[in-house]
Write a protein that holds these residues in place. Structure first.
Motif: not given
Length: 416
Positions: A315-322, A330, A336
């Protein structure tokens, strides 16, 4: 480009082995290891608060709706299921009209297997839905076993051993003198020589890694991700990607048999460290094993696919992109870091292993990577088999279970 070149040969010099062969596992150890992983997965992914034996008279449920599309494993979202859920979702319809499917632009009708929902084997599958995944991988393994026979039949006149050796030498020449030689700054021979010159114990460890990680590690990943994925749709994408990568590789094994470096003549500078350490996996031995299947490297293909999945799961990038799924949270900072380290470290370990042990060329890993990308983009091609699956279930008189993946995130694990 010719099939061989004198520039590829080196003076024959066999370095002295200082390390002792690794302790060989008994023949039964690997099957027990894999079986333990599978049965553990069955237990942890079981459907709780659901009895294999019916507790009351037969009834219908929302699982058995006439327009059910559950023979596809991820066309519809899944919810937690229990006997009490079925009662609550009672439906008056007792008829089982055919299912309407879209297949290659056409509409087809297939049998509705919901009428078989109370059969004992249907309820067994509903209790332990991971059994379906086990069946899928048994089919995969059976297809792999056939590649050796198919390749030998295809090259019966020319001699498969000579053909495979020419292909292996062509790869070495392509890596060293071809137009893309800049992509291969390291040579397989140099990597193995580094381990032989003062790091033989590490090479022995890598030989054991090569033998033990491929099957148990991949099975373990499938088992873990079936439990840990936020939804079955997400799990199915990873599984279909690995499966399509498999079949692309199987076709290559048959049409382009390739000798691994360790089996090339000694003048090309490779050592068969696998034979020295007696590090052959029980799954990779026997009559139907394809020893001339170096291209592509499925060891690395699996590892690369697993690594990408772990990076996504972090979820390193997905959490920021919703991009989080329903019920997914997250990961913590430590989580992470752990998933990212494994996501990069595991493929790196396998790449080092396959090259140092002279089981594969760098090009094998590169082609496997391309296969994974293509398989990910085209993994939905397996939907064409949905009607066939409907007919297969009809023939065995079974209803396909609702997967339990993601139930723990929807609160299903708190039941029972």
């Amino acid at each position: 480009m010719s099939s061989s070149s004198p520039n590829l040969t080196v003076p024959i010099h066999q370095p002295e082995w200082n390390s002792k062969p690794a302790w060989k596992l008994p023949g039964w150890a690997e099957p027990i290891m894999v079986a333990s992983i599978l049965f553990a997965a069955m237990y942890f992914t079981r459907r709780r608060n659901y009895s294999i034996l019916p507790r009351r008279a037969p009834y219908t449920s929302f699982l058995d709706a006439p327009d059910s599309a559950r023979s596809s494993d991820d066309l519809l979202p899944y919810e937690a299921v229990s006997d009490s859920d079925e009662d609550a979702a009672f439906t008056a319809s007792t008829k089982c009209p055919p299912k309407r499917r879209r297949w290659c632009g056409f509409t087809v009708y297939t049998p509705n297997t919901s009428r078989f929902r109370h059969h004992l084997h249907s309820r067994l599958l509903q209790k332990f839905p991971f059994l379906v995944e086990m069946l899928y991988w048994i089919i995969n393994y059976a297809f792999y076993r056939m590649t050796s026979i198919s390749a030998q039949a295809l090259f019966a006149k020319t001699g498969i051993w000579n053909v495979a050796q020419r292909h292996g030498l062509w790869i070495l020449q392509f890596e060293e003198y071809g137009p893309l030689s800049w992509l291969f700054p390291l040579k397989e021979r140099d990597v193995q020589r580094w381990f032989m010159a003062g790091h033989q114990d590490a090479l022995t460890f890598l030989n054991r890694t090569y033998a033990l990680i491929h099957i148990p590690g991949t099975v373990g990943f499938i088992a873990w991700y079936y439990y840990a994925a936020p939804s079955h749709r997400t799990f199915a994408i990873a599984r279909r990607t690995m499966t399509l990568t498999n079949f692309l590789a199987f076709a290559t094994f048959v049409c382009y048999p390739t000798m691994p470096p360790r089996l090339l003549p000694a003048e090309y500078g490779f050592l068969d460290s696998v034979r020295h350490d007696d590090a052959q996996s029980v799954w990779m031995s026997g009559r139907f094993v394809n020893a001339l299947a170096a291209m592509p490297s499925m060891h690395f293909g699996y590892a690369f696919c697993i690594g990408c999945t772990l990076l996504w799961h972090s979820t390193l990038l997905r959490a920021r992109w919703g991009g989080l799924e329903r019920g997914e949270r997250e990961k913590s900072l430590l989580g992470k870091i752990g998933y990212v380290a494994l996501g990069f470290g595991y493929p790196a370990l396998i790449l080092t292993t396959i090259v140092a042990t002279a089981n594969h060329y760098f090009l094998d890993a590169a082609v496997a990577t391309l296969y994974v990308f293509f398989a990910f983009a085209a993994n939905r091609v397996f939907f064409v088999f949905i009607p066939l699956e409907d007919w297969f279930l009809w023939c065995i008189r079974a209803e396909k279970p609702v997967p339990s993946t993601g139930e723990r995130m929807r609160g299903g694990e708190r039941e029972g």
